[in-house]
Scaffold this active site. Structure first.
Site, short mmCIF file in Angstrom:
data_model
loop_
_atom_site.label_atom_id
_atom_site.label_comp_id
_atom_site.label_asym_id
_atom_site.label_seq_id
_atom_site.Cartn_x
_atom_site.Cartn_y
_atom_site.Cartn_z
N CYS A 8 -2.39 0.90 4.32
CA CYS A 8 -0.92 0.82 3.50
C CYS A 8 -1.16 -0.71 3.90
CB CYS A 8 -0.12 1.21 5.29
SG CYS A 8 -0.69 -0.30 6.39
N ARG A 14 1.82 1.23 9.89
CA ARG A 14 1.52 2.97 9.27
C ARG A 14 0.14 3.31 9.52
NH1 ARG A 14 4.43 3.16 3.86
NH2 ARG A 14 3.91 0.92 3.60
N ASP A 124 8.03 2.44 5.58
CA ASP A 124 7.41 0.97 6.10
C ASP A 124 8.46 1.01 7.52
OD1 ASP A 124 6.00 -0.57 7.09
OD2 ASP A 124 6.08 -1.98 5.52
#
Length: 149
Positions: A8, A14, A124
């Site tokens: 990420c 994440r 996100d």
């Protein structure tokens, strides 16, 4: 031995959640010795930091031990070391492709594994603050990745 790298932007929300969810799934299936999992960020903004508190809280709720995690940035050697570089969204995939070229069998967006969910990347939670949505998507996608292996 297969190696998977979840990627990420900052490697605090994440990708660490995906890393530890996948590790837990592999352990449940008795595959921990056959598949290694790690995570990294494309930015390096949080190198050496712990994961975001929201991610840690979700993993704690799932009874998944995430101790010892430290954020890191994607390295040039990652392309050779990992069999799969799994991006959390299309921006991360584009950054990986800028580093390593286009390799759709090796590098892809994790939500491509679960098209029925209607997502084109994992939002996100740094911005959305919805760590539960992240967990739901990553649980489904990691389960599909396990089947892909």
């Amino acid at each position: 031995m297969q190696n998977i790298l979840f990627v990420c932007l900052g490697n605090i929300c994440r990708s660490p959640m995906a890393e530890f969810i996948m590790r837990d799934l592999l352990q449940q299936q008795g595959l921990s010795a056959r598949v290694q999992v790690d995570s990294a960020g494309t930015s390096g903004w949080h190198d050496g930091e712990d994961m975001h508190g929201g991610t840690a809280e979700i993993l704690d709720e799932m009874h998944i031990n995430s101790s010892g995690f430290r954020s890191s940035k994607v390295k040039a050697s990652d392309f050779e070391h990992f069999d799969f570089l799994v991006a959390m969204d299309h921006d991360n995939l584009r950054q990986l492709e800028a580093l390593f070229g286009v390799h759709p069998d090796k590098m892809f967006v994790i939500t491509d594994l679960v098209p029925e969910l209607g997502y084109h990347g994992v939002p996100d939670p740094w911005y959305t603050h919805d760590f539960n949505e992240t967990r739901t998507l990553l649980q489904a996608a990691c389960q599909q990745l396990l089947h892909k292996l």
